[in-house]
Design an enzyme around this catalytic site. Structure first.
Site, mmCIF file in Angstrom:
data_model
loop_
_atom_site.group_PDB
_atom_site.id
_atom_site.type_symbol
_atom_site.label_atom_id
_atom_site.label_comp_id
_atom_site.label_asym_id
_atom_site.label_seq_id
_atom_site.Cartn_x
_atom_site.Cartn_y
_atom_site.Cartn_z
ATOM 1 N N GLY A 1 26.617 12.787 35.376
ATOM 2 C CA GLY A 1 25.611 12.066 36.177
ATOM 3 C C GLY A 1 26.082 10.632 36.367
ATOM 4 O O GLY A 1 27.268 10.323 36.205
ATOM 5 N N ARG A 2 25.120 9.755 36.672
ATOM 6 C CA ARG A 2 25.492 8.373 36.977
ATOM 7 C C ARG A 2 26.259 7.716 35.818
ATOM 8 O O ARG A 2 27.288 7.081 36.025
ATOM 9 C CB ARG A 2 24.233 7.545 37.285
ATOM 10 C CG ARG A 2 23.618 7.807 38.649
ATOM 11 C CD ARG A 2 22.393 6.930 38.838
ATOM 12 N NE ARG A 2 21.488 7.114 37.720
ATOM 13 C CZ ARG A 2 20.454 7.972 37.721
ATOM 14 N NH1 ARG A 2 20.177 8.658 38.803
ATOM 15 N NH2 ARG A 2 19.697 8.105 36.662
ATOM 16 N N ILE A 3 25.765 7.882 34.573
ATOM 17 C CA ILE A 3 26.413 7.196 33.445
ATOM 18 C C ILE A 3 27.737 7.875 33.099
ATOM 19 O O ILE A 3 28.748 7.209 32.854
ATOM 20 C CB ILE A 3 25.452 7.118 32.237
ATOM 21 C CG1 ILE A 3 24.231 6.263 32.620
ATOM 22 C CG2 ILE A 3 26.152 6.530 31.016
ATOM 23 C CD1 ILE A 3 23.083 6.270 31.618
ATOM 24 N N ARG B 1 25.825 21.840 36.544
ATOM 25 C CA ARG B 1 26.283 22.051 37.928
ATOM 26 C C ARG B 1 27.585 21.302 38.135
ATOM 27 O O ARG B 1 27.735 20.172 37.661
ATOM 28 C CB ARG B 1 25.235 21.511 38.921
ATOM 29 C CG ARG B 1 24.421 22.619 39.563
ATOM 30 C CD ARG B 1 23.287 22.106 40.420
ATOM 31 N NE ARG B 1 22.018 22.170 39.696
ATOM 32 C CZ ARG B 1 21.406 21.134 39.150
ATOM 33 N NH1 ARG B 1 21.925 19.923 39.222
ATOM 34 N NH2 ARG B 1 20.259 21.278 38.510
ATOM 35 N N THR C 1 25.757 8.391 23.390
ATOM 36 C CA THR C 1 24.861 7.306 23.815
ATOM 37 C C THR C 1 23.725 7.875 24.664
ATOM 38 O O THR C 1 23.090 7.139 25.419
ATOM 39 C CB THR C 1 25.623 6.234 24.644
ATOM 40 O OG1 THR C 1 26.267 6.871 25.749
ATOM 41 C CG2 THR C 1 26.644 5.488 23.821
ATOM 42 N N ARG D 1 20.799 10.790 23.921
ATOM 43 C CA ARG D 1 19.522 10.869 23.200
ATOM 44 C C ARG D 1 19.738 11.580 21.878
ATOM 45 O O ARG D 1 20.539 12.516 21.796
ATOM 46 C CB ARG D 1 18.509 11.713 23.985
ATOM 47 C CG ARG D 1 17.594 10.966 24.920
ATOM 48 C CD ARG D 1 16.606 10.036 24.209
ATOM 49 N NE ARG D 1 15.787 9.325 25.160
ATOM 50 C CZ ARG D 1 16.149 8.201 25.790
ATOM 51 N NH1 ARG D 1 17.318 7.634 25.562
ATOM 52 N NH2 ARG D 1 15.330 7.606 26.636
ATOM 53 N N GLU E 1 14.545 8.922 15.485
ATOM 54 C CA GLU E 1 14.632 7.449 15.489
ATOM 55 C C GLU E 1 13.262 6.843 15.235
ATOM 56 O O GLU E 1 12.277 7.386 15.710
ATOM 57 C CB GLU E 1 15.129 6.961 16.858
ATOM 58 C CG GLU E 1 16.584 7.231 17.105
ATOM 59 C CD GLU E 1 17.003 6.813 18.516
ATOM 60 O OE1 GLU E 1 16.323 5.975 19.146
ATOM 61 O OE2 GLU E 1 18.013 7.345 18.987
ATOM 62 N N HIS F 1 20.473 2.194 19.026
ATOM 63 C CA HIS F 1 19.992 2.500 20.386
ATOM 64 C C HIS F 1 20.018 1.245 21.273
ATOM 65 O O HIS F 1 18.970 0.825 21.797
ATOM 66 C CB HIS F 1 18.588 3.117 20.334
ATOM 67 C CG HIS F 1 18.271 3.950 21.545
ATOM 68 N ND1 HIS F 1 17.536 5.106 21.492
ATOM 69 C CD2 HIS F 1 18.594 3.791 22.869
ATOM 70 C CE1 HIS F 1 17.408 5.615 22.701
ATOM 71 N NE2 HIS F 1 18.049 4.842 23.560
ATOM 72 N N ALA G 1 22.611 0.778 23.796
ATOM 73 C CA ALA G 1 23.634 0.931 24.851
ATOM 74 C C ALA G 1 23.250 0.203 26.138
ATOM 75 O O ALA G 1 24.113 -0.311 26.845
ATOM 76 C CB ALA G 1 23.909 2.398 25.118
HETATM 77 C C1 DGY Z 1 17.066 4.854 28.450
HETATM 78 O O1 DGY Z 1 16.919 4.123 29.439
HETATM 79 O O2 DGY Z 1 16.759 6.041 28.450
HETATM 80 C C2 DGY Z 1 17.625 4.211 27.238
HETATM 81 O O3 DGY Z 1 17.909 5.106 26.244
HETATM 82 C C3 DGY Z 1 16.680 3.136 26.752
HETATM 83 O O4 DGY Z 1 17.454 2.176 26.183
#
Ligand code: DGY
Length: 321
Positions: free
Chosen positions: A155-157, A178, A236, A238, A267, A285, A287
């Site tokens: 995806g984007r990240i 996909r 990074t 969930r 968490e 958490h 990032a």
């Molecule tokens: C998000 O945007 O989902 C991040 O985990 C929050 O820092």
């Protein structure tokens, strides 16, 4: 009369000023998360809320907040919000996609490099005064350049992480539910592989999928056993996407070499097993936590809230209306 809204955690002053132009705002600037009972009481007379991943928005809560029209998450991930329950209760739900991709991608690289090159372990050794001089075999790590990077979720990240990997002249492979469009694959210089191929080939596995029942323990004991014993895992995305107990066991037994983690199951409680290990780099958490990006996230959530309560379709609406 302005609509009443609740901001459940501390946000920047400019965000509160922006909200105050449209709403009567109550905000929790003390930043101690509300428990579910307090949240229900605080929300009972509100039309809108800016919430975070520490606030669970579910059927029980919505049943006690009949005035509520919108919940706007300050996060791209929204596994804290039951979308179906929101739709049934006629509550709009929004998130903050796009504004944190580069920052989260950068931090993923911070974790990849710190983990591969054993940075926190070496710094701890130095700070303890244990360094007695240069040694040829001291803190031998894993080379990142020219290694194979395996990305779960393009995806984007995931795409940001892949594009940064081009600079390290890596072989980049990915797996997703996909296959991405060929222009994306070309821009990221990446090729699609199945899950087992990714696990077996990658020197560095990095995870960029949302959390859901479908991705719960995407990486567990069997997956860790398929990875190379020299490989590292970085998460990074969930907590819950990785089985923390299985990961601790894999790090202990040497089934994989190391891990870099920004997110955890349950968490902010941390499985104490992580703290006993040297081959794991841990972060709380953060990032997406650059000043500029956290401000953009909060402002986007505020814009979603204003749109939701002024008869417009919010830019990042998650559920059908
Ligand atoms: C998000 O945007 O989902 C991040 O985990 C929050 O820092």
């Amino acid at each position: 009369m302005k609509p009443k809204v609740l901001v459940t955690r501390e946000v920047f002053d400019e965000v509160l000023e922006y909200l105050a132009q449209s709403f009567e705002v109550t905000s929790n600037q003390s930043d101690v998360p509300f428990n579910s009972e307090t949240l229900a009481i605080k929300l009972s007379d509100k039309q809108g809320a800016m919430v975070t991943l520490s606030d669970r928005i579910d059927t029980t809560l919505l049943g006690r907040c009949s005035n509520l029209k919108a919940v706007c998450n300050i996060a791209v991930g929204y596994n804290n919000i039951d979308l179906e329950a929101c739709t049934k209760a006629k509550v709009m739900a929004t998130n903050t996609p796009g504004v944190l991709d580069d920052t989260t991608g950068d931090f993923t690289w911070a974790l990849i490099l710190a983990t591969a090159r054993r940075l926190t372990e070496a710094e701890t050794y130095l700070r303890k005064g244990e360094w007695d001089g240069w040694k040829l075999k001291q803190f031998l790590g894993l080379d990142v350049h020219h290694a194979t990077l395996g990305i779960f979720g393009l995806g984007r990240i995931g795409q940001v992480v892949a594009r940064r990997a081009i600079g390290f002249e890596m072989k980049i492979i990915y797996h997703d539910v996909r296959r991405a469009a060929s222009e994306i694959e070309q821009a990221c210089r990446t090729s699609f592989v199945n899950k087992d191929e990714l696990l077996g080939q990658a020197d560095i596995v990095t995870i960029h999928v949302p959390y859901s029942s479908a991705t719960h323990h995407l990486i567990g004991k069997p997956e860790l056993e398929r990875m190379k014993p020299t490989a590292i895992l970085v998460n990074t995305s969930r907590g819950g996407v990785v089985d923390d107990a299985a990961l601790i066991e894999a790090l202990r037994s040497g089934a994989i070499a190391a891990a870099g983690l920004d997110v955890f199951e349950n968490e902010p409680k941390l499985n104490p097993g992580f703290l006993e290990l040297k081959n794991v780099v841990l972060a709380p958490h953060i990032a997406s936590s650059s000043k500029a990006t956290r401000l953009k996230m909060a402002m986007l959530a505020a814009q979603n809230l204003v749109a939701s309560l002024t008869g417009k379709t919010p830019p990042n609406l998650l559920n059908p209306f």
